[in-house]
Design a protein around this motif. Structure first.
Motif, PDB file in Angstrom:
ATOM      1  N   ILE A 241     -21.656 -10.608 -17.862  1.00 32.04           N
ATOM      2  CA  ILE A 241     -21.447  -9.377 -16.936  1.00 32.04           C
ATOM      3  C   ILE A 241     -20.095  -8.949 -16.844  1.00 32.04           C
ATOM      4  CG2 ILE A 241     -21.849  -8.512 -14.543  1.00 32.04           C
ATOM      5  CD1 ILE A 241     -24.417  -8.609 -16.334  1.00 32.04           C
ATOM      6  N   ARG A 242     -19.137  -9.760 -16.482  1.00 28.34           N
ATOM      7  CA  ARG A 242     -17.706  -9.514 -16.511  1.00 28.34           C
ATOM      8  C   ARG A 242     -17.130  -8.834 -17.997  1.00 28.34           C
ATOM      9  NH1 ARG A 242     -17.204 -13.745 -12.761  1.00 28.34           N
ATOM     10  NH2 ARG A 242     -16.485 -15.251 -14.391  1.00 28.34           N
ATOM     11  N   LEU A 243     -17.548  -9.400 -18.891  1.00 25.99           N
ATOM     12  CA  LEU A 243     -17.164  -8.719 -20.212  1.00 25.99           C
ATOM     13  C   LEU A 243     -18.052  -7.272 -20.272  1.00 25.99           C
ATOM     14  CD1 LEU A 243     -15.853  -9.090 -22.979  1.00 25.99           C
ATOM     15  CD2 LEU A 243     -17.732 -10.217 -23.882  1.00 25.99           C
ATOM     16  N   ARG A 244     -19.201  -7.070 -19.900  1.00 23.86           N
ATOM     17  CA  ARG A 244     -19.835  -5.898 -20.006  1.00 23.86           C
ATOM     18  C   ARG A 244     -19.177  -4.790 -19.072  1.00 23.86           C
ATOM     19  NH1 ARG A 244     -26.229  -6.170 -19.814  1.00 23.86           N
ATOM     20  NH2 ARG A 244     -26.036  -3.888 -19.950  1.00 23.86           N
ATOM     21  N   ILE A 245     -18.565  -5.242 -18.050  1.00 25.93           N
ATOM     22  CA  ILE A 245     -17.978  -4.504 -17.007  1.00 25.93           C
ATOM     23  C   ILE A 245     -16.556  -4.016 -17.716  1.00 25.93           C
ATOM     24  CG2 ILE A 245     -16.330  -4.252 -14.987  1.00 25.93           C
ATOM     25  CD1 ILE A 245     -18.772  -6.275 -13.793  1.00 25.93           C
ATOM     26  N   VAL A 246     -15.854  -4.960 -18.479  1.00 24.77           N
ATOM     27  CA  VAL A 246     -14.656  -4.511 -19.217  1.00 24.77           C
ATOM     28  C   VAL A 246     -14.852  -3.596 -20.087  1.00 24.77           C
ATOM     29  CG1 VAL A 246     -12.889  -5.587 -20.567  1.00 24.77           C
ATOM     30  CG2 VAL A 246     -13.337  -6.440 -18.402  1.00 24.77           C
TER      31      VAL A 246
ATOM     32  N   THR B  16     -16.362   3.179 -10.021  1.00 22.99           N
ATOM     33  CA  THR B  16     -16.653   2.283  -9.030  1.00 22.99           C
ATOM     34  C   THR B  16     -17.892   1.354  -9.267  1.00 22.99           C
ATOM     35  OG1 THR B  16     -18.375   4.095  -8.230  1.00 22.99           O
ATOM     36  CG2 THR B  16     -16.302   4.146  -7.359  1.00 22.99           C
ATOM     37  N   CYS B  17     -18.159   0.389  -8.630  1.00 27.62           N
ATOM     38  CA  CYS B  17     -18.976  -0.551  -8.735  1.00 27.62           C
ATOM     39  C   CYS B  17     -20.509   0.145  -8.894  1.00 27.62           C
ATOM     40  CB  CYS B  17     -19.213  -1.492  -7.698  1.00 27.62           C
ATOM     41  SG  CYS B  17     -17.796  -2.646  -7.860  1.00 27.62           S
ATOM     42  N   THR B  18     -20.880   1.130  -8.199  1.00 26.01           N
ATOM     43  CA  THR B  18     -22.366   1.692  -8.018  1.00 26.01           C
ATOM     44  C   THR B  18     -22.248   2.572  -9.296  1.00 26.01           C
ATOM     45  OG1 THR B  18     -21.236   3.398  -6.495  1.00 26.01           O
ATOM     46  CG2 THR B  18     -22.249   1.742  -5.627  1.00 26.01           C
ATOM     47  N   ALA B  19     -21.194   2.999  -9.837  1.00 24.35           N
ATOM     48  CA  ALA B  19     -21.351   3.965 -10.912  1.00 24.35           C
ATOM     49  C   ALA B  19     -21.497   3.392 -12.481  1.00 24.35           C
ATOM     50  CB  ALA B  19     -20.367   4.922 -10.997  1.00 24.35           C
ATOM     51  N   LEU B  20     -21.347   1.795 -12.507  1.00 21.56           N
ATOM     52  CA  LEU B  20     -21.369   1.165 -13.673  1.00 21.56           C
ATOM     53  C   LEU B  20     -23.081   0.974 -13.921  1.00 21.56           C
ATOM     54  CD1 LEU B  20     -18.398  -0.973 -13.307  1.00 21.56           C
ATOM     55  CD2 LEU B  20     -18.503   0.493 -14.728  1.00 21.56           C
ATOM     56  N   ASP B  21     -23.462   0.917 -15.089  1.00 18.19           N
ATOM     57  CA  ASP B  21     -24.770   0.833 -15.324  1.00 18.19           C
ATOM     58  C   ASP B  21     -25.217  -0.602 -15.795  1.00 18.19           C
ATOM     59  OD1 ASP B  21     -27.626   1.350 -15.993  1.00 18.19           O
ATOM     60  OD2 ASP B  21     -27.287   1.966 -17.897  1.00 18.19           O
ATOM     61  N   LEU B  22     -25.328  -1.387 -14.915  1.00 20.02           N
ATOM     62  CA  LEU B  22     -25.432  -3.012 -15.220  1.00 20.02           C
ATOM     63  C   LEU B  22     -26.845  -3.293 -14.563  1.00 20.02           C
ATOM     64  CD1 LEU B  22     -21.827  -3.894 -14.185  1.00 20.02           C
ATOM     65  CD2 LEU B  22     -22.830  -4.107 -16.541  1.00 20.02           C
ATOM     66  N   PRO B  23     -27.338  -4.517 -15.233  1.00 19.58           N
ATOM     67  CA  PRO B  23     -28.766  -4.941 -14.846  1.00 19.58           C
ATOM     68  C   PRO B  23     -28.626  -6.013 -13.386  1.00 19.58           C
ATOM     69  CG  PRO B  23     -27.917  -6.112 -16.724  1.00 19.58           C
ATOM     70  CD  PRO B  23     -27.065  -5.253 -16.526  1.00 19.58           C
ATOM     71  N   VAL B  24     -27.756  -5.792 -12.756  1.00 18.82           N
ATOM     72  CA  VAL B  24     -27.550  -6.688 -11.618  1.00 18.82           C
ATOM     73  C   VAL B  24     -27.273  -5.687 -10.297  1.00 18.82           C
ATOM     74  CG1 VAL B  24     -26.708  -8.671 -12.889  1.00 18.82           C
ATOM     75  CG2 VAL B  24     -24.990  -7.055 -11.729  1.00 18.82           C
TER      76      VAL B  24
ATOM     77  N   VAL C  40     -25.505  -4.154  -6.874  1.00 14.57           N
ATOM     78  CA  VAL C  40     -24.232  -3.466  -6.748  1.00 14.57           C
ATOM     79  C   VAL C  40     -23.307  -4.581  -5.911  1.00 14.57           C
ATOM     80  CG1 VAL C  40     -22.721  -1.865  -5.570  1.00 14.57           C
ATOM     81  CG2 VAL C  40     -24.891  -1.050  -6.814  1.00 14.57           C
ATOM     82  N   SER C  41     -23.966  -5.468  -5.280  1.00 12.93           N
ATOM     83  CA  SER C  41     -22.974  -6.533  -4.602  1.00 12.93           C
ATOM     84  C   SER C  41     -22.453  -7.441  -5.639  1.00 12.93           C
ATOM     85  CB  SER C  41     -23.799  -6.928  -3.423  1.00 12.93           C
ATOM     86  OG  SER C  41     -24.894  -7.746  -4.021  1.00 12.93           O
ATOM     87  N   THR C  42     -23.294  -7.856  -6.651  1.00 17.73           N
ATOM     88  CA  THR C  42     -22.915  -8.865  -7.609  1.00 17.73           C
ATOM     89  C   THR C  42     -21.993  -7.988  -8.538  1.00 17.73           C
ATOM     90  OG1 THR C  42     -24.844  -9.785  -7.596  1.00 17.73           O
ATOM     91  CG2 THR C  42     -23.729 -10.095  -9.747  1.00 17.73           C
ATOM     92  N   VAL C  43     -22.107  -6.788  -8.758  1.00 17.08           N
ATOM     93  CA  VAL C  43     -20.914  -6.085  -9.482  1.00 17.08           C
ATOM     94  C   VAL C  43     -19.765  -5.813  -8.918  1.00 17.08           C
ATOM     95  CG1 VAL C  43     -20.077  -3.916 -10.578  1.00 17.08           C
ATOM     96  CG2 VAL C  43     -22.651  -4.579 -10.845  1.00 17.08           C
ATOM     97  N   SER C  44     -19.653  -5.940  -7.662  1.00 19.75           N
ATOM     98  CA  SER C  44     -18.572  -5.993  -6.916  1.00 19.75           C
ATOM     99  C   SER C  44     -17.600  -7.066  -6.697  1.00 19.75           C
ATOM    100  CB  SER C  44     -18.984  -5.482  -5.332  1.00 19.75           C
ATOM    101  OG  SER C  44     -18.013  -5.670  -4.525  1.00 19.75           O
ATOM    102  N   HIS C  45     -18.615  -8.418  -6.763  1.00 18.69           N
ATOM    103  CA  HIS C  45     -18.033  -9.725  -6.804  1.00 18.69           C
ATOM    104  C   HIS C  45     -17.374  -9.828  -8.120  1.00 18.69           C
ATOM    105  CE1 HIS C  45     -17.630 -13.860  -7.178  1.00 18.69           C
ATOM    106  NE2 HIS C  45     -18.371 -13.960  -8.290  1.00 18.69           N
ATOM    107  N   HIS C  46     -18.140  -9.438  -9.269  1.00 17.22           N
ATOM    108  CA  HIS C  46     -17.514  -9.588 -10.593  1.00 17.22           C
ATOM    109  C   HIS C  46     -16.095  -8.597 -10.745  1.00 17.22           C
ATOM    110  CE1 HIS C  46     -20.344 -12.091 -12.517  1.00 17.22           C
ATOM    111  NE2 HIS C  46     -21.285 -11.335 -12.064  1.00 17.22           N
ATOM    112  N   VAL C  47     -15.799  -7.410 -10.170  1.00 12.16           N
ATOM    113  CA  VAL C  47     -14.910  -6.880 -10.358  1.00 12.16           C
ATOM    114  C   VAL C  47     -13.759  -7.572  -9.417  1.00 12.16           C
ATOM    115  CG1 VAL C  47     -13.816  -4.559  -9.655  1.00 12.16           C
ATOM    116  CG2 VAL C  47     -16.123  -4.552 -10.706  1.00 12.16           C
ATOM    117  N   HIS C  48     -14.070  -8.103  -8.252  1.00 12.92           N
ATOM    118  CA  HIS C  48     -13.318  -8.849  -7.477  1.00 12.92           C
ATOM    119  C   HIS C  48     -12.620  -9.883  -8.492  1.00 12.92           C
ATOM    120  CE1 HIS C  48     -11.545 -11.077  -3.892  1.00 12.92           C
ATOM    121  NE2 HIS C  48     -12.019 -12.110  -4.438  1.00 12.92           N
ATOM    122  N   VAL C  49     -13.342 -10.771  -9.084  1.00 12.90           N
ATOM    123  CA  VAL C  49     -12.955 -11.819  -9.902  1.00 12.90           C
ATOM    124  C   VAL C  49     -12.083 -11.368 -11.243  1.00 12.90           C
ATOM    125  CG1 VAL C  49     -13.632 -13.645 -11.749  1.00 12.90           C
ATOM    126  CG2 VAL C  49     -14.645 -13.059  -9.416  1.00 12.90           C
TER     127      VAL C  49
END
Length: 115
Positions: free
Chosen positions: A34-39, A49-57, A59-68
């Protein structure tokens, strides 16, 4: 705080200084699919923003991954009202580890099971 492209003062969240970024930390962060997909998505859209990224998880999970990713030195996040848009630290990572991020982004993405 920093002056942005538009001449407006921007506030950025804490992130490691360039000299503090460790290659093993970067690679460990990018080992998560998921982090690789975010990158990869941030590379395409430049900032999101986390809410605008199209991911299958969630938003709170996306936020955690962006934090990492931010604490690993891969992305930077600015404060924009209640939004927290993030972008890749391409130039910083290129100076610290020449060719690393470009190689990762150029590599074929792994096939997802649903493909």
């Amino acid at each position: 705080m920093a002056i942005g492209r538009s001449g407006v003062v921007e506030t950025w969240m804490a992130q490691p200084d360039l000299g503090e970024i460790d290659v093993s930390t970067v690679l460990q962060a990018l080992a998560d699919p998921i982090r690789l997909r975010i990158v990869r998505l941030l590379d395409q859209v430049e900032e999101s923003t986390c809410t605008a990224l199209d991911l299958p998880v969630k938003v709170s999970t996306v936020s955690h991954h962006v934090h990492v990713l931010r604490h690993s030195g891969i992305v930077s996040t600015r404060l924009d009202g209640t939004a927290r848009p993030s972008r890749l630290r391409k130039d910083d990572l290129e100076r610290r580890f020449p060719g690393l991020l470009a190689s990762i982004l150029a590599a074929s993405p792994p096939r997802r099971p649903e493909d």
